[in-house]
Design a protein around this motif. Structure first.
Motif, mmCIF file in Angstrom:
data_model
loop_
_atom_site.group_PDB
_atom_site.id
_atom_site.type_symbol
_atom_site.label_atom_id
_atom_site.label_comp_id
_atom_site.label_asym_id
_atom_site.label_seq_id
_atom_site.Cartn_x
_atom_site.Cartn_y
_atom_site.Cartn_z
ATOM 1 N N ASN A 1 38.674 33.113 44.649
ATOM 2 C CA ASN A 1 39.336 34.066 44.644
ATOM 3 C C ASN A 1 38.977 35.291 45.662
ATOM 4 O O ASN A 1 39.817 35.798 45.961
ATOM 5 C CB ASN A 1 39.381 34.965 43.279
ATOM 6 C CG ASN A 1 40.098 33.669 42.103
ATOM 7 O OD1 ASN A 1 39.360 32.910 41.722
ATOM 8 N ND2 ASN A 1 41.439 33.912 42.117
ATOM 9 N N SER B 1 35.297 34.240 38.825
ATOM 10 C CA SER B 1 35.154 34.730 37.408
ATOM 11 C C SER B 1 35.939 35.849 37.015
ATOM 12 O O SER B 1 36.630 35.974 36.194
ATOM 13 C CB SER B 1 33.780 35.160 37.317
ATOM 14 O OG SER B 1 33.378 35.793 36.144
ATOM 15 N N ALA B 2 35.925 37.044 37.876
ATOM 16 C CA ALA B 2 36.577 38.217 37.599
ATOM 17 C C ALA B 2 36.738 39.137 38.561
ATOM 18 O O ALA B 2 35.672 39.246 39.321
ATOM 19 C CB ALA B 2 35.764 38.929 36.133
ATOM 20 N N HIS C 1 32.728 43.241 35.703
ATOM 21 C CA HIS C 1 32.491 42.042 34.804
ATOM 22 C C HIS C 1 32.690 42.371 33.269
ATOM 23 O O HIS C 1 33.198 41.765 32.530
ATOM 24 C CB HIS C 1 31.356 41.030 34.928
ATOM 25 C CG HIS C 1 31.304 39.979 34.288
ATOM 26 N ND1 HIS C 1 30.939 39.786 33.055
ATOM 27 C CD2 HIS C 1 31.884 38.742 34.577
ATOM 28 C CE1 HIS C 1 30.969 38.338 32.861
ATOM 29 N NE2 HIS C 1 31.646 37.964 33.495
ATOM 30 N N PRO D 1 36.966 43.624 33.044
ATOM 31 C CA PRO D 1 37.518 43.279 34.480
ATOM 32 C C PRO D 1 38.988 43.950 34.580
ATOM 33 O O PRO D 1 39.613 43.889 33.596
ATOM 34 C CB PRO D 1 37.387 41.685 34.671
ATOM 35 C CG PRO D 1 37.089 41.379 33.062
ATOM 36 C CD PRO D 1 36.675 42.367 32.498
ATOM 37 N N ASP E 1 32.979 40.428 43.925
ATOM 38 C CA ASP E 1 32.929 41.425 42.734
ATOM 39 C C ASP E 1 31.764 40.810 41.804
ATOM 40 O O ASP E 1 31.171 41.593 41.272
ATOM 41 C CB ASP E 1 34.145 41.797 42.039
ATOM 42 C CG ASP E 1 35.186 42.532 43.088
ATOM 43 O OD1 ASP E 1 34.779 43.089 43.966
ATOM 44 O OD2 ASP E 1 36.190 42.801 42.542
ATOM 45 N N VAL E 2 32.114 39.449 41.798
ATOM 46 C CA VAL E 2 31.277 38.803 40.857
ATOM 47 C C VAL E 2 30.632 37.509 41.544
ATOM 48 O O VAL E 2 31.411 36.950 42.120
ATOM 49 C CB VAL E 2 31.817 38.368 39.629
ATOM 50 C CG1 VAL E 2 31.057 37.357 38.485
ATOM 51 C CG2 VAL E 2 32.365 39.416 38.864
ATOM 52 N N VAL E 3 29.308 37.290 41.499
ATOM 53 C CA VAL E 3 28.941 36.062 42.308
ATOM 54 C C VAL E 3 28.870 34.919 41.358
ATOM 55 O O VAL E 3 28.114 34.911 40.412
ATOM 56 C CB VAL E 3 27.513 36.184 42.820
ATOM 57 C CG1 VAL E 3 26.853 34.888 43.292
ATOM 58 C CG2 VAL E 3 27.182 37.526 43.746
ATOM 59 N N SER E 4 29.835 33.904 41.464
ATOM 60 C CA SER E 4 29.909 32.546 40.804
ATOM 61 C C SER E 4 29.218 31.728 41.640
ATOM 62 O O SER E 4 28.078 31.093 41.190
ATOM 63 C CB SER E 4 31.324 32.170 40.565
ATOM 64 O OG SER E 4 32.096 33.331 39.980
ATOM 65 N N ARG F 1 39.693 40.270 27.419
ATOM 66 C CA ARG F 1 38.766 40.638 28.669
ATOM 67 C C ARG F 1 39.130 41.825 29.173
ATOM 68 O O ARG F 1 38.348 42.726 29.171
ATOM 69 C CB ARG F 1 38.505 39.386 29.416
ATOM 70 C CG ARG F 1 37.767 38.249 28.882
ATOM 71 C CD ARG F 1 36.303 38.535 28.810
ATOM 72 N NE ARG F 1 35.700 38.590 30.374
ATOM 73 C CZ ARG F 1 34.979 39.499 30.749
ATOM 74 N NH1 ARG F 1 34.403 40.386 29.743
ATOM 75 N NH2 ARG F 1 34.232 39.506 32.043
ATOM 76 N N GLU G 1 29.345 34.547 29.466
ATOM 77 C CA GLU G 1 29.799 33.540 30.402
ATOM 78 C C GLU G 1 28.872 32.933 31.074
ATOM 79 O O GLU G 1 28.212 33.595 31.943
ATOM 80 C CB GLU G 1 30.659 34.498 31.340
ATOM 81 C CG GLU G 1 31.640 33.622 32.039
ATOM 82 C CD GLU G 1 32.621 34.426 33.017
ATOM 83 O OE1 GLU G 1 33.290 35.342 32.539
ATOM 84 O OE2 GLU G 1 32.465 34.054 34.394
ATOM 85 N N SER H 1 22.850 33.440 41.005
ATOM 86 C CA SER H 1 24.461 33.679 40.518
ATOM 87 C C SER H 1 24.245 35.107 39.660
ATOM 88 O O SER H 1 23.333 35.563 39.484
ATOM 89 C CB SER H 1 25.189 32.794 39.959
ATOM 90 O OG SER H 1 24.588 32.588 38.647
ATOM 91 N N ASP H 2 25.514 35.620 39.388
ATOM 92 C CA ASP H 2 25.565 36.672 38.352
ATOM 93 C C ASP H 2 25.709 36.547 36.927
ATOM 94 O O ASP H 2 25.724 37.301 36.048
ATOM 95 C CB ASP H 2 26.919 37.570 38.782
ATOM 96 C CG ASP H 2 26.713 38.368 40.028
ATOM 97 O OD1 ASP H 2 25.493 38.655 40.463
ATOM 98 O OD2 ASP H 2 27.468 38.973 40.561
ATOM 99 N N TYR I 1 24.567 39.471 34.316
ATOM 100 C CA TYR I 1 25.707 40.039 33.001
ATOM 101 C C TYR I 1 25.047 39.345 31.745
ATOM 102 O O TYR I 1 25.595 39.633 30.549
ATOM 103 C CB TYR I 1 27.073 39.190 33.102
ATOM 104 C CG TYR I 1 27.515 40.039 34.571
ATOM 105 C CD1 TYR I 1 27.565 41.581 34.836
ATOM 106 C CD2 TYR I 1 27.970 39.278 35.516
ATOM 107 C CE1 TYR I 1 28.058 41.970 35.864
ATOM 108 C CE2 TYR I 1 28.645 39.829 36.753
ATOM 109 C CZ TYR I 1 28.497 41.061 36.843
ATOM 110 O OH TYR I 1 28.965 41.695 37.922
#
Lengths: 237, 265
Positions: free
Chosen positions: A89, A100-101, A105, A108, A144-147, B89, B98, B126-127, B131
């Motif tokens: 994304n 992820s989002a 997070h 979101p 925005d989010v590190v997947s 969410r 998650e 990773s994040d 989180y």
């Protein structure tokens, strides 16, 4: 063969992702990467292993040659003989990917799939990305989010983000600081156009044109792999 | 040998407010929907739900049963996103943990092995860890000195799974191509319940399809069609029409009450 479509160029570019892969599990997500992996197996990479996205490994004739339920996929991920082509994304300058989002997070603005296997894939084996709509909203300065983990993070000994194939271009991270580099633009696409559709400056020193599929590849794509032409819906010409 | 047959409502009577409930299957595949429906009909609340999420996650969010969701993803497979999970969410209705989906498996395995954690590479950089600051890393005590994620045990109070066949004692068999992680869910849980398409006296098919043995199971529910609208091959595939109805109704709060009433039956 004439009238080669953009989608067909993308399929060949995805096939090239697997050059030299040998007996490796190819895990393409999405139609164009799947066609690319199958094309590679039928041409230059006959040793590639391909899953049906469920629990089986299939030959090009769709014969079951192996059993690979999800739990065993995780074993292969950790073992490392796998090249995944994931969607994104968002993907950023250093190859961080987000599925992820969007937004914060904690709450979101748009919840997406979740981390899925991206954190594990990217620290364990070769990973590429497929972006069917190259735009500044997808190619962002920072995700925005590190997947999926990029090159600006401590990602361990097996981190290997290989390439990003989009509907406009092929990109990689083969620069001194591993920032994204424009390798080739698809026929009919200018370097300026790719840069305009990207939120950060690309390294663009030696940009070539993405190769056209060969006659043999076109024949396979059109008559065997995707006779219904679904590829043109994912990437309109 | 003990006869462990019971009803879905009897299973759910064992679940208390605030418990951690693991749900087997994967995405929109072989979810114990008959047992999930029994939770939806109950007064249970404040659950921590641990799942490779499909419509089970969405429905439990819709019914306000979820305090915290532990997941690697939530997807309906043929429909990428579950609208109720998205809403939960995006409105901040639930807490979440998650995870990478391999970390999730490793957490179940640690719980099943009665270990506090197991090391895994997934998550580094990773994040996931950003989180979930409760997740720690550990350094290899050997010469390599590598830093790894110390994935904590995902201990479950209750596991709910759905298989194709079971006997009254709790031995259970999958007949589709993928066992998913149902055995790990059962090993990670204090109380383990399996619903099945059919209770049999003896099993047909190769013995390696016998995924659960009776010491891993506390209760057996015969629930034909008990995974629908998710898939339970080879008994049935996913009911795509009903899943689309679910997703459409879940996207439109005006349509939802009528669908939900019909769905619960």
């Amino acid at each position: 063969m004439s009238d080669i479509t953009r989608a067909e160029v993308c399929v060949a570019a995805c096939a090239d992702l697997f050059a030299g892969a040998g007996e490796t599990l190819a895990s393409p997500m999405g139609l164009i990467p799947s066609l690319g992996a199958k094309l590679a197996r039928l041409t230059t990479e006959p040793d590639l292993l391909l899953s049906d996205g469920e629990a089986f490994l299939l030959t090009p004739e769709s014969t079951v040659e192996g059993w690979l339920p999800y739990r065993k996929v995780f074993d292969i991920v950790a073992h490392g003989r796998r090249h995944v082509v994931m969607g994104a994304n968002q993907v950023d300058r250093f190859g961080n990917q987000n599925i992820s989002a969007i937004g914060d997070h904690a709450r979101p603005t748009r919840q997406l799939l979740g981390f899925r296997g991206a954190p594990g894939n990217t620290v364990n084996h070769r990973t590429s990305y497929w972006v069917p709509r190259h735009s500044p909203r997808v190619l962002v300065e920072a995700v925005d989010v590190v997947s999926g983990v990029g090159y600006d993070r401590a990602a361990g000994p097996f981190h290997d983000v290989h390439r990003v194939v989009t509907n406009l271009a092929v990109l990689d991270f083969d620069t001194p600081d591993h920032s994204m580099r424009l390798v080739s633009t698809h026929p009919g696409v200018s370097v300026d156009e790719v840069q305009k559709q990207t939120s950060f400056p690309l390294v663009a020193d030696e940009v070539t044109e993405t190769r056209l599929p060969t006659d043999e590849e076109l024949e396979l794509i059109r008559t065997r792999l995707d006779p219904q032409g679904k590829r043109d819906k994912e990437v309109p010409s | 040998m003990r006869d462990k047959r019971m009803t879905a409502d009897e299973v759910v009577s064992q679940i208390k407010d605030g418990m951690t409930v693991g749900i087997g299957g994967w995405g929109s595949r072989r979810k114990p929907m008959a047992l999930v429906k029994a939770i939806l009909r109950s007064a249970i609340k404040d659950l921590t739900v641990v799942t490779y999420g499909g419509p089970d996650a969405g429905l439990l969010c819709a019914a306000g049963k979820v305090r915290k969701l532990v997941y690697g993803f939530v997807s309906l497979d043929s429909i990428p996103y579950d609208p109720w999970f998205k809403r939960a969410r995006e409105t901040g209705a639930i807490e979440v943990l998650e995870l990478d989906e391999g970390m999730f498996q490793t957490g179940l395995r640690a719980a099943g092995h009665r270990l506090p954690f197991l090391p895994i590479r997934a998550g580094l950089g990773s994040d996931v860890l950003k989180y979930a600051p409760e997740l720690k890393t550990v350094r290899s005590p050997y010469d390599d000195g590598e830093e790894l994620v110390a994935m904590p045990a995902l201990k479950l109070d209750v596991a709910l799974v759905h298989l194709n066949r079971a006997d009254r004692h709790g031995n259970a068999q999958y007949l589709g191509p993928d066992p998913y992680f149902d055995d790990l869910f059962c090993l990670a849980a204090d109380r383990r319940y399996v619903s099945c398409e059919q209770i049999v006296e003896t099993f047909d098919g190769p013995p390696q399809t016998l995924l659960l043995n009776r010491m891993m199971v506390d209760g057996v529910v015969e629930a034909p069609g008990g995974a629908a609208f998710t898939s339970c091959v080879p008994d049935y595939g996913r009911d795509e029409a009903l899943q689309r109805e679910y997703a459409n109704a879940a996207s439109d709060l005006e349509q939802w009450p009528a669908f939900y009433e019909r769905f619960l039956g």
